[in-house]
Design a protein around this motif. Structure first.
Motif, PDB file in Angstrom:
ATOM      1  N   UNK A  46       0.824  -1.214   0.000  1.00 39.25           N
ATOM      2  CA  UNK A  46       0.000   0.000   0.000  1.00 39.25           C
ATOM      3  C   UNK A  46       0.859   1.267   0.000  1.00 39.25           C
ATOM      4  N   UNK A  53      -4.997   5.647   0.520  1.00 37.35           N
ATOM      5  CA  UNK A  53      -4.268   4.379   0.472  1.00 37.35           C
ATOM      6  C   UNK A  53      -4.722   3.510  -0.696  1.00 37.35           C
ATOM      7  N   UNK A  54      -3.763   3.027  -1.469  1.00 36.85           N
ATOM      8  CA  UNK A  54      -4.065   2.197  -2.634  1.00 36.85           C
ATOM      9  C   UNK A  54      -3.053   1.066  -2.713  1.00 36.85           C
ATOM     10  N   UNK A  55      -3.514  -0.111  -3.192  1.00 39.36           N
ATOM     11  CA  UNK A  55      -2.599  -1.234  -3.386  1.00 39.36           C
ATOM     12  C   UNK A  55      -1.785  -0.984  -4.664  1.00 39.36           C
ATOM     13  N   UNK A  59      -2.517  -1.439  -9.139  1.00 40.69           N
ATOM     14  CA  UNK A  59      -2.740  -0.234  -9.935  1.00 40.69           C
ATOM     15  C   UNK A  59      -1.780  -0.175 -11.121  1.00 40.69           C
ATOM     16  N   UNK A 106      -1.616   3.134   5.707  1.00 39.58           N
ATOM     17  CA  UNK A 106      -3.072   3.058   5.897  1.00 39.58           C
ATOM     18  C   UNK A 106      -3.468   3.835   7.156  1.00 39.58           C
ATOM     19  N   UNK A 125     -10.383   0.257   8.972  1.00 38.62           N
ATOM     20  CA  UNK A 125      -9.453   0.997   8.111  1.00 38.62           C
ATOM     21  C   UNK A 125      -8.254   0.144   7.709  1.00 38.62           C
ATOM     22  N   UNK A 128      -7.670  -4.689   5.412  1.00 40.32           N
ATOM     23  CA  UNK A 128      -7.088  -5.419   4.283  1.00 40.32           C
ATOM     24  C   UNK A 128      -5.622  -5.740   4.481  1.00 40.32           C
ATOM     25  N   UNK A 129      -5.081  -5.376   5.635  1.00 44.88           N
ATOM     26  CA  UNK A 129      -3.638  -5.556   5.864  1.00 44.88           C
ATOM     27  C   UNK A 129      -3.393  -6.767   6.752  1.00 44.88           C
TER      28      UNK A 129
ATOM     29  N   UNK B 101     -11.760  -4.822   0.943  1.00 46.62           N
ATOM     30  CA  UNK B 101     -11.544  -3.833   2.005  1.00 46.62           C
ATOM     31  C   UNK B 101     -11.636  -2.447   1.384  1.00 46.62           C
ATOM     32  N   UNK B 107     -10.498   1.076  -5.529  1.00 50.94           N
ATOM     33  CA  UNK B 107      -9.801   0.832  -6.789  1.00 50.94           C
ATOM     34  C   UNK B 107     -10.679   0.060  -7.766  1.00 50.94           C
ATOM     35  N   UNK B 184     -11.033  -9.810   4.823  1.00 45.73           N
ATOM     36  CA  UNK B 184     -11.517  -8.933   3.754  1.00 45.73           C
ATOM     37  C   UNK B 184     -11.057  -9.364   2.372  1.00 45.73           C
TER      38      UNK B 184
END
Lengths: 171, 263
Positions: A46, A53-55, A59, A106, A125, A128-129, B101, B107, B184
């Motif tokens: 991230x 915050x974006x992966x 991207x 994040x 928040x 996803x981590x 998530x 995205x 998630x």
């Protein structure tokens, strides 16, 4: 194609479908973002894209053109840690460290967006981590402390004396 | 103006259209084209060499993002992030909130979710069920021609068309019931969406009970068990066919009860 990373503009080749992560790590040598699962499932890659915050593994780098990218290197330095980084040190929230940069970014975005020390909101928040050391309790403690604006004495951790790079070994 | 073209490598040509018209022209008949919305599905497929498209169509700059309302009708553009549906009334809002998530929801796009292929371990495309329950229609293009049709007719042929937008009438009531996800990053093993239209029509649909979202017309009269007449639950990495068979009527019952309460 030009990318702005941590305030510095770089010319890069990786266009098209090349993930932003690969451009950051392989072309620019910026290794804060980690290549964990490389498919969006772990959060270790991230970065902040215009503060969000974006992966970076998902991207296409082409989508990052014209944006401000921030990696963990851009939110503080060993001599001048950001509040989130100080909180992670004080609360011993990094074990192996592989997930830490993604977690901190994040958290940084969460707090910048007005996030509080509410543990459920922090879990949402950072949901996803993945931390495979399973150090979640201390990570959430650290984010809550940073969200409250706690002051940290980096010569100690929350549980006792600790030597850190930031304090030059005082302890 | 033709879509800008970027060389990726010898095998893949990347097209970056700057408008809907350019996107339709670049898609052409869709042969060998991988459509990329947010990248959350196609990029890891390419990273892991599961997929090497002849052409990749990056839609991010084609101006296809956004939600518009015209009276009681809502239209969602193809590249609208899934995150923008969170907070909408059921079934859409809770269904969107149950996808991945918050980073991936920001995205991943609505169009990408609706057009998602079958997946390797489990069915993808969580939003298909919610939009089916809403009786949504899809605007899509192929060979330069734009058509609009109901989502259930579009889904079986989604691989060969370029989705432009999806729209639906605001329901009188909606409900969503899905299995919890262990993390998630898991897809939902099974979820049921329901909506009652302003004219009283009740629609139910499932995600995770087939290769794409499916309507459950047999249960729409109120018999939850009858939903099993409409689908053939399968085994995959997330759940067994046996488990899905046991759970589907339970989720249908919850949705029917919730719709009844809001009547």
């Amino acid at each position: 194609m030009n990318l702005t990373v941590n305030g510095v503009e770089h010319h890069v080749d990786g266009g098209g479908l090349t993930p932003l992560l690969d451009v950051l790590r392989d072309e620019l040598g910026i290794t804060g973002p980690k290549a964990g699962c490389h498919q969006g499932g772990c959060g270790s890659c991230t970065v902040l894209v215009d503060g969000e915050p974006r992966r970076s593994c998902l991207m296409p780098a082409a989508y990052a053109e014209g944006t401000e990218i921030t990696t963990v290197e851009g939110i503080g330095s060993p001599d001048d840690l950001s509040p989130v980084q100080q909180a992670f040190v004080h609360h011993y929230a990094a074990q192996c460290g592989f997930c830490t940069s993604g977690m901190m970014l994040a958290a940084h975005a969460y707090i910048a967006g007005g996030g509080t020390d509410d543990h459920e909101a922090i879990q949402e928040a950072l949901g996803g981590h993945v931390c495979r050391c399973t150090g979640y309790s201390k990570i959430i403690d650290a984010v809550a402390a940073a969200a409250r604006g706690d002051d940290f004495d980096l010569t100690t951790t929350a549980v006792g004396k600790y030597t850190t790079m930031a304090t030059g070994g005082a302890a | 103006m033709a879509a800008a073209s970027v060389a990726l490598d010898a095998a893949t040509e990347v097209l970056v259209p700057g408008s809907e018209d350019e996107a339709i022209a670049a898609f052409d008949d869709g042969a060998g084209v991988a459509v990329v919305g947010g990248g959350t599905i196609v990029v890891p497929d390419v990273t892991y060499l599961r997929h090497r498209p002849m052409k990749a169509l990056l839609l991010g700059r084609a101006g296809l993002s956004g939600i518009t309302k015209d009276g009681s009708r809502t239209t969602v553009g193809a590249t609208t992030p899934v995150a923008e549906l969170v907070g909408m009334p059921a079934p859409l809002g809770p269904c969107a909130a149950n996808v991945a998530d918050l980073e991936i929801r920001a995205q991943g796009t609505v169009g990408g979710n609706l057009c998602a292929g079958e997946g390797y371990e489990a069915p993808r495309g969580d939003l298909q069920g919610a939009f089916l329950a809403l009786g949504a229609t899809v605007r899509s293009a192929a060979n330069g021609e734009v058509t609009e049709e109901p989502l259930d007719e579009f889904l079986p042929k989604r691989g060969g068309r370029l989705l432009l937008s999806v729209s639906f009438e605001e329901p009188a009531a909606g409900a969503f019931a899905g299995l919890d996800r262990p993390h998630t990053h898991d897809y939902t093993a099974l979820a049921v969406s329901g909506a009652r239209a302003a004219d009283g029509t009740l629609r139910l649909a499932a995600t995770g009970a087939g290769s794409h979202g499916q309507r459950l017309p047999s249960a729409e009269g109120g018999d939850a068990e009858a939903a099993l007449n409409d689908v053939t639950p399968h085994d995959d990495a997330l759940a067994s066919a046996w488990y899905r068979t046991k759970v589907l009527p339970v989720l249908v019952r919850r949705v029917l009860d919730e719709l009844k309460e809001s009547a």
